[in-house]
Motif scaffolding. Structure first.
Motif, mmCIF file in Angstrom:
data_model
loop_
_atom_site.group_PDB
_atom_site.id
_atom_site.type_symbol
_atom_site.label_atom_id
_atom_site.label_comp_id
_atom_site.label_asym_id
_atom_site.label_seq_id
_atom_site.Cartn_x
_atom_site.Cartn_y
_atom_site.Cartn_z
ATOM 1 N N ALA A 75 -6.686 19.049 -10.450
ATOM 2 C CA ALA A 75 -5.790 18.973 -9.298
ATOM 3 C C ALA A 75 -6.192 17.755 -8.486
ATOM 4 C CB ALA A 75 -5.910 20.237 -8.465
ATOM 5 N N ALA A 76 -5.263 17.191 -7.718
ATOM 6 C CA ALA A 76 -5.639 16.067 -6.857
ATOM 7 C C ALA A 76 -6.859 16.541 -6.094
ATOM 8 C CB ALA A 76 -4.506 15.745 -5.906
ATOM 9 N N PRO A 77 -7.909 15.758 -6.080
ATOM 10 C CA PRO A 77 -9.157 16.242 -5.481
ATOM 11 C C PRO A 77 -8.907 16.761 -4.069
ATOM 12 C CG PRO A 77 -9.438 14.070 -6.430
ATOM 13 C CD PRO A 77 -7.972 14.387 -6.523
ATOM 14 N N GLN A 78 -9.363 17.954 -3.829
ATOM 15 C CA GLN A 78 -9.180 18.552 -2.507
ATOM 16 C C GLN A 78 -10.460 18.392 -1.720
ATOM 17 O OE1 GLN A 78 -6.244 20.043 -1.387
ATOM 18 N NE2 GLN A 78 -5.503 19.036 -3.237
ATOM 19 N N ASP A 120 -13.303 10.606 1.044
ATOM 20 C CA ASP A 120 -13.615 11.654 0.062
ATOM 21 C C ASP A 120 -13.210 11.252 -1.358
ATOM 22 O OD1 ASP A 120 -11.033 11.771 1.181
ATOM 23 O OD2 ASP A 120 -10.737 13.834 0.559
ATOM 24 N N LEU A 121 -12.355 10.229 -1.482
ATOM 25 C CA LEU A 121 -11.920 9.817 -2.827
ATOM 26 C C LEU A 121 -12.708 8.622 -3.363
ATOM 27 C CD1 LEU A 121 -8.107 10.415 -2.321
ATOM 28 C CD2 LEU A 121 -9.601 11.672 -3.868
ATOM 29 N N PHE A 122 -13.631 8.121 -2.562
ATOM 30 C CA PHE A 122 -14.404 6.944 -3.004
ATOM 31 C C PHE A 122 -15.096 7.195 -4.350
ATOM 32 C CE2 PHE A 122 -18.408 4.561 -3.232
ATOM 33 C CZ PHE A 122 -17.919 3.261 -3.202
ATOM 34 N N ILE A 181 -5.291 2.519 0.216
ATOM 35 C CA ILE A 181 -5.938 2.910 1.472
ATOM 36 C C ILE A 181 -5.919 4.436 1.513
ATOM 37 C CG2 ILE A 181 -5.780 2.786 4.002
ATOM 38 C CD1 ILE A 181 -4.170 0.082 3.462
ATOM 39 N N ARG A 182 -7.100 5.046 1.520
ATOM 40 C CA ARG A 182 -7.165 6.511 1.447
ATOM 41 C C ARG A 182 -8.513 6.986 1.972
ATOM 42 N NH1 ARG A 182 -7.497 7.048 -5.187
ATOM 43 N NH2 ARG A 182 -9.533 6.046 -5.412
ATOM 44 N N GLY A 183 -8.669 8.298 2.032
ATOM 45 C CA GLY A 183 -9.862 8.883 2.633
ATOM 46 C C GLY A 183 -11.130 8.626 1.835
ATOM 47 N N THR A 232 0.842 -1.189 0.000
ATOM 48 C CA THR A 232 0.000 0.000 0.000
ATOM 49 C C THR A 232 0.880 1.243 0.000
ATOM 50 O OG1 THR A 232 -1.942 1.050 0.987
ATOM 51 C CG2 THR A 232 -0.328 0.120 2.515
ATOM 52 N N ARG A 233 0.249 2.411 -0.032
ATOM 53 C CA ARG A 233 1.034 3.642 -0.099
ATOM 54 C C ARG A 233 0.313 4.767 0.599
ATOM 55 N NH1 ARG A 233 -2.890 6.239 -2.255
ATOM 56 N NH2 ARG A 233 -3.553 5.967 -4.385
ATOM 57 N N PHE A 234 1.115 5.785 0.976
ATOM 58 C CA PHE A 234 0.551 7.048 1.432
ATOM 59 C C PHE A 234 0.980 8.050 0.370
ATOM 60 C CE2 PHE A 234 1.052 10.944 4.218
ATOM 61 C CZ PHE A 234 -0.310 11.199 4.290
ATOM 62 N N ALA A 235 0.023 8.835 -0.145
ATOM 63 C CA ALA A 235 0.311 9.682 -1.312
ATOM 64 C C ALA A 235 -0.099 11.130 -1.074
ATOM 65 C CB ALA A 235 -0.396 9.115 -2.540
ATOM 66 N N PRO A 236 0.611 11.839 -0.193
ATOM 67 C CA PRO A 236 0.212 13.225 0.080
ATOM 68 C C PRO A 236 0.581 14.168 -1.057
ATOM 69 C CG PRO A 236 2.256 12.722 1.224
ATOM 70 C CD PRO A 236 1.809 11.446 0.569
ATOM 71 N N SER A 237 -0.160 15.261 -1.162
ATOM 72 C CA SER A 237 0.197 16.342 -2.073
ATOM 73 C C SER A 237 0.885 17.401 -1.218
ATOM 74 C CB SER A 237 -1.058 16.937 -2.715
ATOM 75 O OG SER A 237 -1.787 15.912 -3.362
ATOM 76 N N PRO A 238 2.115 17.795 -1.572
ATOM 77 C CA PRO A 238 2.842 18.752 -0.708
ATOM 78 C C PRO A 238 2.378 20.187 -0.926
ATOM 79 C CG PRO A 238 4.214 18.112 -2.552
ATOM 80 C CD PRO A 238 2.928 17.340 -2.704
ATOM 81 N N MET A 256 4.979 11.245 -3.335
ATOM 82 C CA MET A 256 4.652 12.682 -3.299
ATOM 83 C C MET A 256 3.885 13.024 -4.569
ATOM 84 S SD MET A 256 5.284 14.649 -0.830
ATOM 85 C CE MET A 256 6.053 13.867 0.578
ATOM 86 N N GLU A 257 2.643 13.457 -4.427
ATOM 87 C CA GLU A 257 1.840 13.816 -5.599
ATOM 88 C C GLU A 257 2.014 15.318 -5.832
ATOM 89 O OE1 GLU A 257 -2.017 11.748 -5.364
ATOM 90 O OE2 GLU A 257 -0.825 10.123 -6.205
ATOM 91 N N ASP A 258 3.135 15.631 -6.467
ATOM 92 C CA ASP A 258 3.567 17.032 -6.562
ATOM 93 C C ASP A 258 3.564 17.554 -7.998
ATOM 94 O OD1 ASP A 258 5.595 15.411 -7.448
ATOM 95 O OD2 ASP A 258 7.203 16.442 -6.387
ATOM 96 N N ALA A 309 -2.746 14.834 -15.452
ATOM 97 C CA ALA A 309 -3.517 15.211 -14.282
ATOM 98 C C ALA A 309 -3.503 14.073 -13.249
ATOM 99 C CB ALA A 309 -4.939 15.544 -14.692
ATOM 100 N N TYR A 310 -3.948 14.427 -12.067
ATOM 101 C CA TYR A 310 -3.940 13.515 -10.917
ATOM 102 C C TYR A 310 -4.434 12.107 -11.245
ATOM 103 C CZ TYR A 310 -6.054 11.111 -7.026
ATOM 104 O OH TYR A 310 -6.449 10.123 -6.167
ATOM 105 N N PHE A 311 -5.595 12.013 -11.898
ATOM 106 C CA PHE A 311 -6.201 10.692 -12.112
ATOM 107 C C PHE A 311 -5.267 9.763 -12.867
ATOM 108 C CE2 PHE A 311 -10.069 13.425 -12.028
ATOM 109 C CZ PHE A 311 -10.510 12.976 -10.804
#
Ligand code: GLU
Length: 279
Positions: A110-113, A215-217, A211-213, A5-11, A41-43, A193-195
């Motif tokens: 943009a990565a969905p905010q 809000d992205l479902f 595994i993510r929030g 799995t991964r953690f993919a934050p946008s900085p 890093m989704e930068d 783009a993000y997708f």
């Protein structure tokens, strides 16, 4: 297949309690399964991503006691590769150039905010051919044409998160109604783009479980469609609950009071953070 799995934050801001929850959950699930926990890093949002935020995010994750496997994957270092793959997709005739307004496109790419609604594109530029592409244009997916091409595919995904656990089928009707012709390459910047970037990366990084929030479902069907178009596997999804503030609102990047850095500064321990988010 190893659980990966991964953690993919946008900085684009500091980590807050909600991000910490997401990162700890993914990390703990990977460790419990004897699997791998990767960091990405989704930068690719060059305007809003800042190296200072990345530095702070890495320091916060280390302070939380999280270790990741392998090197950090920084999307900004793979732009040429994403673009090369985008051009291959363009050759299938499923993309078209679009010069529609900036505000509309910003919302879509943009990565969905948190709090951002996905706007279904009305299709204004759909009849344009790739030959009419101008330097400032974005590229959109002709979703109806893509779905025709995917006729007979099993467009579905497995969800393990508590709120939507089960098998989800993506039907053409709901995809056209809820998703529409999404932007795959940014207006003017020629950056995917993000997708698309995250779909490529989940496959390249061998992610078995996203595994993510929560809000992205709603965006997951987009990624399932892209996986089928690109011949990539569909991982298992686990969308977790969101951490909310006292008023019940989900936390936003600007929610400085709940930034992990603030907690660190006031002497709170990583164990207390775990307790605060219910872990
Ligand atoms: N970069 C996205 C965010 O920070 C996460 C995307 C994902 O986990 O798929 O909201």
């Amino acid at each position: 297949m190893t659980f990966t799995t991964r953690f993919a934050p946008s900085p684009t801001g500091p980590l807050h309690l909600g991000h910490a929850y997401s990162a700890i959950l993914a990390h703990d699930m990977a460790r419990a399964a004897n699997g791998r926990f990767l960091l990405r890093m989704e930068d690719t949002d060059l305007e809003r991503s800042k190296p200072e935020w990345e530095t702070l995010i890495l320091a916060d994750l280390e302070w939380l006691g999280l270790s990741w496997d392998g090197p950090l994957h920084r999307q900004s270092e793979h732009i040429a590769d994403y673009n090369a793959r985008l051009e291959i997709l363009a050759e299938t005739g499923l993309l078209y150039p679009c010069g529609c307004s900036r505000g509309d496109i910003r919302a879509a790419l943009a990565a969905p905010q948190e709090g951002a609604e996905h706007q279904v594109y009305p299709g204004t530029c759909r009849s344009r051919s790739m030959d009419s592409r101008l330097p400032g244009d974005a590229l959109r997916l002709d979703l109806a044409a893509a779905l025709r091409q995917l006729k007979g595919h099993d467009l579905s995904f497995e969800e393990h998160g508590p709120a939507h656990a089960g098998h989800h089928i993506v039907t053409p009707e709901t995809a056209l109604r809820d998703i529409g012709d999404i932007v795959l390459s940014r207006r003017g910047e020629h950056i995917v783009a993000y997708f698309l970037a995250s779909t490529f990366d989940d496959a390249d990084q061998g992610i078995s479980h996203v595994i993510r929030g929560e809000d992205l479902f709603d965006f997951t069907p987009i990624q399932v469609i892209l996986q089928h178009l690109l011949g990539l596997p569909t991982p298992i999804y686990h969308h977790h609950r969101l951490i909310r503030d006292d008023a019940g609102k989900r936390l936003a990047k600007r929610d400085d009071a709940r930034a992990i850095r603030q907690y660190r500064d006031t002497g709170i321990s990583p164990a207390e953070i775990r307790r605060m988010v219910g872990l």
